[in-house]
Structures are given as C-alpha cells and as structure tokens.
Write a protein that holds these residues in place. Structure first.
Motif, PDB file in Angstrom:
ATOM      1  N   PRO A 152      10.161   7.178   9.547  1.00 26.49           N
ATOM      2  CA  PRO A 152      10.415   7.805  10.846  1.00 26.49           C
ATOM      3  C   PRO A 152      11.573   7.162  11.603  1.00 26.49           C
ATOM      4  O   PRO A 152      12.139   7.787  12.501  1.00 26.49           O
ATOM      5  N   GLU A 153      11.932   5.938  11.238  1.00 24.62           N
ATOM      6  CA  GLU A 153      13.034   5.255  11.910  1.00 24.62           C
ATOM      7  C   GLU A 153      14.392   5.788  11.444  1.00 24.62           C
ATOM      8  O   GLU A 153      15.345   5.843  12.225  1.00 24.62           O
ATOM      9  N   THR A 154      14.480   6.183  10.158  1.00 21.49           N
ATOM     10  CA  THR A 154      15.767   6.599   9.596  1.00 21.49           C
ATOM     11  C   THR A 154      15.807   8.066   9.184  1.00 21.49           C
ATOM     12  O   THR A 154      16.879   8.643   9.018  1.00 21.49           O
ATOM     13  N   GLY A 155      14.627   8.648   9.005  1.00 23.58           N
ATOM     14  CA  GLY A 155      14.569  10.019   8.502  1.00 23.58           C
ATOM     15  C   GLY A 155      14.815  10.119   7.015  1.00 23.58           C
ATOM     16  O   GLY A 155      14.886  11.222   6.457  1.00 23.58           O
ATOM     17  N   LEU A 156      14.952   8.990   6.320  1.00 18.17           N
ATOM     18  CA  LEU A 156      15.233   8.954   4.886  1.00 18.17           C
ATOM     19  C   LEU A 156      13.962   8.630   4.106  1.00 18.17           C
ATOM     20  O   LEU A 156      13.022   8.040   4.649  1.00 18.17           O
ATOM     21  N   PRO A 157      13.935   8.983   2.816  1.00 23.08           N
ATOM     22  CA  PRO A 157      12.790   8.591   1.996  1.00 23.08           C
ATOM     23  C   PRO A 157      12.677   7.074   1.933  1.00 23.08           C
ATOM     24  O   PRO A 157      13.672   6.349   2.054  1.00 23.08           O
ATOM     25  N   TRP A 158      11.469   6.575   1.720  1.00 23.39           N
ATOM     26  CA  TRP A 158      11.279   5.145   1.568  1.00 23.39           C
ATOM     27  C   TRP A 158      11.952   4.672   0.281  1.00 23.39           C
ATOM     28  O   TRP A 158      12.033   5.430  -0.693  1.00 23.39           O
ATOM     29  N   PRO A 159      12.419   3.447   0.216  1.00 29.89           N
ATOM     30  CA  PRO A 159      12.999   2.934  -1.027  1.00 29.89           C
ATOM     31  C   PRO A 159      11.983   2.997  -2.173  1.00 29.89           C
ATOM     32  O   PRO A 159      10.775   2.892  -1.948  1.00 29.89           O
ATOM     33  N   ALA A 160      12.482   3.191  -3.376  1.00 37.98           N
ATOM     34  CA  ALA A 160      11.605   3.263  -4.540  1.00 37.98           C
ATOM     35  C   ALA A 160      10.904   1.929  -4.762  1.00 37.98           C
ATOM     36  O   ALA A 160      11.449   0.853  -4.470  1.00 37.98           O
ATOM     37  N   MET A 161       9.691   1.982  -5.278  1.00 37.06           N
ATOM     38  CA  MET A 161       8.948   0.766  -5.572  1.00 37.06           C
ATOM     39  C   MET A 161       9.539   0.111  -6.824  1.00 37.06           C
ATOM     40  O   MET A 161       9.649   0.753  -7.865  1.00 37.06           O
ATOM     41  N   PRO A 162       9.937  -1.154  -6.759  1.00 37.84           N
ATOM     42  CA  PRO A 162      10.484  -1.830  -7.936  1.00 37.84           C
ATOM     43  C   PRO A 162       9.477  -1.845  -9.089  1.00 37.84           C
ATOM     44  O   PRO A 162       8.268  -1.913  -8.876  1.00 37.84           O
ATOM     45  N   GLU A 163       9.991  -1.802 -10.285  1.00 37.45           N
ATOM     46  CA  GLU A 163       9.121  -1.800 -11.458  1.00 37.45           C
ATOM     47  C   GLU A 163       8.263  -3.059 -11.511  1.00 37.45           C
ATOM     48  O   GLU A 163       7.095  -3.018 -11.924  1.00 37.45           O
ATOM     49  N   LEU A 164       8.826  -4.194 -11.067  1.00 34.09           N
ATOM     50  CA  LEU A 164       8.068  -5.441 -11.044  1.00 34.09           C
ATOM     51  C   LEU A 164       6.832  -5.302 -10.158  1.00 34.09           C
ATOM     52  O   LEU A 164       5.734  -5.732 -10.527  1.00 34.09           O
ATOM     53  N   PHE A 165       7.020  -4.708  -8.984  1.00 32.52           N
ATOM     54  CA  PHE A 165       5.909  -4.497  -8.061  1.00 32.52           C
ATOM     55  C   PHE A 165       4.814  -3.670  -8.732  1.00 32.52           C
ATOM     56  O   PHE A 165       3.628  -4.013  -8.705  1.00 32.52           O
ATOM     57  N   PHE A 166       5.248  -2.539  -9.339  1.00 34.22           N
ATOM     58  CA  PHE A 166       4.308  -1.595  -9.925  1.00 34.22           C
ATOM     59  C   PHE A 166       3.508  -2.252 -11.058  1.00 34.22           C
ATOM     60  O   PHE A 166       2.274  -2.128 -11.129  1.00 34.22           O
ATOM     61  N   GLN A 167       4.204  -2.959 -11.923  1.00 27.38           N
ATOM     62  CA  GLN A 167       3.544  -3.558 -13.082  1.00 27.38           C
ATOM     63  C   GLN A 167       2.555  -4.651 -12.674  1.00 27.38           C
ATOM     64  O   GLN A 167       1.443  -4.739 -13.211  1.00 27.38           O
ATOM     65  N   LEU A 168       2.963  -5.500 -11.733  1.00 27.94           N
ATOM     66  CA  LEU A 168       2.062  -6.559 -11.288  1.00 27.94           C
ATOM     67  C   LEU A 168       0.828  -5.982 -10.599  1.00 27.94           C
ATOM     68  O   LEU A 168      -0.299  -6.464 -10.814  1.00 27.94           O
ATOM     69  N   ALA A 169       1.012  -4.967  -9.757  1.00 28.17           N
ATOM     70  CA  ALA A 169      -0.126  -4.354  -9.080  1.00 28.17           C
ATOM     71  C   ALA A 169      -1.112  -3.775 -10.088  1.00 28.17           C
ATOM     72  O   ALA A 169      -2.338  -3.937  -9.962  1.00 28.17           O
TER      73      ALA A 169
END
Length: 612
Positions: free
Chosen positions: A475-492
């Motif tokens: 809502p601050e920028t009107g842009l999509p959120w940055p993509a989730m890094p693969e490292l984040f996804f794999q660790l989660a």
C-alpha cells in the motif's frame, strides 16, 4: 484513629472544631487566590494558625479543580461527603464546608507519635497504614476477665497524651472481628466483643461490612440470596466455592463464621506497589493518545523504581482506569516470570489496556505490580544455553534433528536450527529491506505498532483503520511485494517438515524489525486462509522473550528466550494460541547490532491459489 487527617488539621486550627471541614486538593487549588494563601501564611507566622479568622479560609463552593477528598470531619459527613469523593461533587452537597489541603509532613509526624505510644503498652503491633494498627494483647488480657477493655482504655489515654487525638478501638478474638468492632462505637469509643457475642452482633450486618468483601462480591452474594452475614453463615461451602472459586469460597465461608487465623505481624512484607495519576482534564484515548502513552510510561518507570529501591519483583501487572463519570475498572495479568523493569511492566500494562473499553474520557490512570517477592529469592531469565519452557517441554520428544523440543501440542522449538544460514539470511534481508522498507503499521484501534514491519512473497500482511488482512500490493508503493528468495522458501519448508508439517508452501514472509524497547502484544494470527497450516518463525540478532499462551488472551503465557538462529514452529492444535514478544532489551549483536529481525513464514492464501 478518628477522622485522622481532619483531626490533625483541627489541632492546628482549633477554631474550626464543630464545623464541616473537608481535607483534600493541593494548596494551589484550594486557596482561591495567591492573596488568600499569603493572608493565611501571614497569620500563621505572626500570630499562630489559631488566630486565622473563619472568613479567611477557602470554602468548598469556590473550589475549581479535579482533586478528591482525603477525609472530612464528622460534621461534613452528615451531608453525604466522604473520602475519595470528587471535590466538585462534594461542593454540591456541602458548599459551605471549609476546605483545607493536606499537610502530609504534619500528618506523618502524628502517625509516628500515636504508633510509638501504642508500642509502649502493646509491643506486638502490626502497622496497617498511616492511621490504623492491630495489636496482640493476648498475654496482658490473661490477667482478668475485663482486662481487654481496660487495656483499650489505657491505650486511648496514651495516644491522647502523645497526640491530643482520639481513636476508636475494637477488642475481639481475631483481627477480622476487631476491625469490625472498631467501627461500632465511633468516634472515641471502645467495643469489646467476646467470642460468644460475635454471631449475634455481626449477623444482622450486610456482607459488605466484612473487610475484604467489595461491591462486586457483595452484589453477587446478594443475587445468591446472601445479603446479611447471618445469611452467608448458612451458605454451604460447596456453593460458595462453585461461585467464587476454591480459595475465595473457603475464605467467605470462614469469615461468615467469624473465623480468622491471621496472626498480628510485627513485620509485614509489601504485597503490591502502585502509582496513579489524576489528569488535569479528562483525556480521550484517540485525541490524547500521546499524552496517555507518556503518562503510562512514566507510571511504569515510577513503579519500577519503587520495586528496585525496595528489592522486590512481581508477577501480577494491573492497570486502573477511572472514567470521567467516576466509574473505575481494573484489569490484571499474571505472568510466568517476576519482573522489576519498566519495559516489561509497560508491555503487560498495555496488554491489560487492550481489555478495557476506551470509548469514554479518562480521568485517572494507575499501574500496579502485585504478587511480590524478594528479588534475591527469584531466579531470573535463563541463560541462552538453557532456553526452554522448563515446565512444558517433553524431554522425550525427538523430532527431525533430535534437538527439537515440544512446548505445546503442535508447537516446536528448534534451537539454533537456522544458525548455519544466519549470515546469508541477514544478507538477503538487507537486500529486501532496501526494496521494501519497514513501516510502523496502525492497528484497528488507532495505535501504532512498536515494531516496524514489511513483507515479501505473493502476499503481504497489512494493518490500518480498516483492519488486518493480506494484500498482493504494497500500500505504500502500489507495487507487488518483492519475490520471496529461494533460500527463505527452502528453509521455511525444511523447518516445517522437521516440526512434522509436510507440504508447507509459504506464500508470505513478514519481516519484523525490533529496536530496543519494541515488543509485540499477545495476539492470534487469524488472517490466513488455513488455520491448520503452521507458522514458521526465524530469529536473527539480539535475544528476545517469546510469549506463548492459550486460546484466551488472559491465559497465563509461558516464556521462551529466543536467540540468533533459533526457530519456532506452531500449528495444528496450537495454531490459534495467543503469542507475542516482550520488549527487546538493550544489547549488541556482532552481526545485526542493537536490533532483532524476525522472519515469519505463513500460508496466507497458498491453498486457495492451488485449488483455482
């Protein structure tokens, strides 16, 4: 002591005896003008206070302020004026009353005098405040059948000789009945109640006359058919315990019979410490939020300073609010570990405030810490190498790596599980924060969160006056959120699987940035589409105390100290448990400095997208 504050004042101003006099307010608010104050001061210094003419004293009808009555003479009480009543209201009942401010130094001096006099005859004395004591005269009373009344008369004379003041004394088999008896023949009286006389004398009295039964308990008892003590005496123990709990029900049953086994304590430990403030004007929770927040912080700091000065810590944090219409409400929270620091007290005080209606203007705010113990007797926060919910952990649990610990059904603690990847996680987090800076979101009630946050992934969690929700665009920028890094996804995914949750497909990662003093109140995560899917939380930076409670906000939470690289996963049966973190304590981390980052992975809408 009889009308103690007023009586001390009348010693100084004997010309006021027999007149309605009210004690309360400050000197600045009581005296109608500087001229009045200077006029009285001149009389006091030149000719003595007893020479001040009556027309020089302030009258209650002229009072302009927000103070309350400390006490009033018996002549004023006849008009319905009493202690703790607002002075403005009292002015409508007895406008002609003379109004004087409290001189605490003089009152304290007389308090010390009367207690010293009591100790001369009855050294076993329990100090109950500035104007009240209990004494044990069991040994002296063995001398004769009427020795109790004779000793009371001698005590009265000793007190009068030392102070010039009168008092009322109750002589009875125990403290409970003695307290009640001291009220029977006020002022300047003695009431002797023998054991066989107790039932007949107190039976007809309303239950609220028992010290310890307040308005709410009295109302509940009345609704059950117990308005008088003699009626309460007939109540079955089981009935009272069912209605009031085992401990309180037992107490009500005992006091109704006139039983009280408490000894006279010559040295008593404080049971609580509190501070409160009455505002110069009624404040609105919305319009005066900053002023109220500042007042709360200052009260917490003062209570913390009191605790530290006395070497005490406490486990029950309470707040008190008095509305503009003089209605008062209190809320409290018992916590797992005792505290004496302002940050922790403020955190829990704010949690208590969330359970109070703040739609009316506020006259008074107070903070109290109870269930006190000596600081030296309490084991403080466990060291990082000993982190666990010691009273909940199932030591036999062995999940994944074998280091996992179950601290609630479906809730798993993975100590240092992300430590090997911590540096890389922090590097990625810094890159993401440059793309989507954190912000302090506003809650539905108009308050700003203490920790700043942002998000990455397909969905980002947002909060404002409209409520809490996930949105695909920042809502601050009107842009999509940055993509989730693969490292984040794999660790989660890996940590969820290690905790027993397979097929975890996180589509949102909320990044919380905590600075020293920032925390997060107890809350539930209810904005996700699937309440069975787990939440995975990774800690980076300074350690912080994680709170994990039950299904209700008032359930006492347990505490887990999370350090750099620690992971917590909860879902299933514990998915909707209340949780939060205490304010971050000062420190320095070699990688992140004086801050803490929390990465929280959720399945916000993933299973919905998969089914479309």
């Amino acid at each position: 002591m009889d009308a103690f504050f007023a009586s001390v004042t009348l010693l100084r101003y004997p010309q006021l005896k027999g007149l309605p006099v009210v004690i309360g307010g400050s000197k600045a608010s009581v005296f109608g003008s500087q001229v009045d104050a200077e006029s009285i001061s001149t009389h006091v210094h030149l000719a003595g206070p007893e020479t001040i003419p009556l027309d020089a004293f302030a009258r209650l009808r002229d009072y302009r302020g927000r103070g309350v009555i400390t006490t009033a003479t018996y002549e004023a009480r006849q008009f319905g004026v009493g202690s703790a009543m607002g002075l403005q209201r009292a002015a409508s009942l007895c406008p002609q009353a003379i109004l004087l401010p409290v001189d605490f130094a003089v009152v304290k001096d007389y308090s010390n005098r009367f207690k010293a006099a009591v100790r001369e005859l009855a050294p076993i004395m329990e100090d109950r405040g500035i104007d009240e004591v209990f004494v044990d005269i069991s040994e002296q009373a063995l001398a004769a059948e009427d020795a109790g009344e004779a000793i009371a008369a001698e005590l009265k004379q000793l007190i009068f000789d030392a102070t010039g003041l009168t008092c009322s004394i109750g002589v009875a088999p125990n403290k409970l009945i003695a307290k009640m008896a001291s009220e029977f023949n006020k002022p300047n009286g003695i009431c002797l109640l023998r054991a066989e006389e107790v039932a007949e004398r107190i039976g007809p009295l309303p239950c609220k006359r028992i010290n310890g039964i307040g308005p709410k308990t009295a109302a509940k008892l009345a609704a059950m058919g117990y308005e008088r003590i003699e009626q309460l005496r007939q109540a079955p123990l089981e009935t009272l315990q069912l209605a009031f709990g085992e401990r309180s029900g037992r107490w009500l049953f005992d006091v109704a019979q006139g039983h009280d086994e408490r000894p006279v304590q010559t040295r008593s430990e404080p049971v609580s410490m509190s501070r409160e403030t009455t505002f110069s004007r009624d404040l609105s929770a919305k319009e005066d939020r900053a002023e109220l927040s500042q007042a709360l912080a200052e009260l917490c700091q003062r209570v913390a300073a009191d605790l530290q000065r006395k070497g005490r810590v406490g486990r029950c944090i309470s707040i008190k609010i008095r509305y503009a219409d003089f209605r008062s409400v209190t809320r409290d929270q018992t916590i797992t570990d005792s505290c004496d620091d302002a940050e922790t007290i403020r955190y829990w005080a704010r949690q208590c405030l969330k359970r109070v209606a703040l739609d009316q203007r506020i006259r008074l705010l107070g903070v109290k810490v109870g269930q006190l113990s000596k600081a030296d007797d309490v084991v403080r926060d466990v060291a990082p190498a000993q982190l666990s919910f010691l009273d909940l952990i199932d030591d036999s649990a062995s999940i994944g790596s074998g280091l996992a610990q179950v601290f609630a059904p479906g809730a798993i603690y993975l100590p240092r599980a992300a430590l090997a990847n911590a540096a890389e996680l922090w590097q990625e987090t810094q890159r993401l924060l440059a793309l989507t800076p954190t912000r302090h979101s506003m809650t539905k009630r108009g308050f700003y969160m203490a920790s700043a946050l942002t998000a990455v992934g397909s969905w980002g969690w947002v909060s404002d006056h409209k409520g809490y929700r996930y949105e695909a665009f920042n809502p601050e920028t009107g842009l999509p959120w940055p993509a989730m890094p693969e490292l984040f996804f794999q660790l989660a995914q890996r940590f969820a699987a290690e905790a027993g949750y397979s097929n975890f497909q996180p589509d949102s990662c909320v990044i919380n940035d905590y600075v020293v003093g920032a925390g997060m109140g107890l809350h539930q995560d209810r904005d996700e589409a699937d309440f069975q899917a787990p939440i995975v939380s990774i800690s980076l930076g300074l350690p912080i105390s994680f709170q994990f409670g039950g299904k209700a906000r008032q359930d006492t939470p347990h505490r887990l100290l999370l350090s750099h690289g620690d992971v917590v996963v909860w879902g299933g049966e514990s998915r909707l448990n209340f949780h939060g973190v205490l304010p971050l304590k000062a420190g320095y981390h070699q990688l992140l400095g004086a801050r803490r980052i929390n990465l929280t992975f959720r399945m916000a809408c993933a299973h919905i997208n998969a089914s479309m």
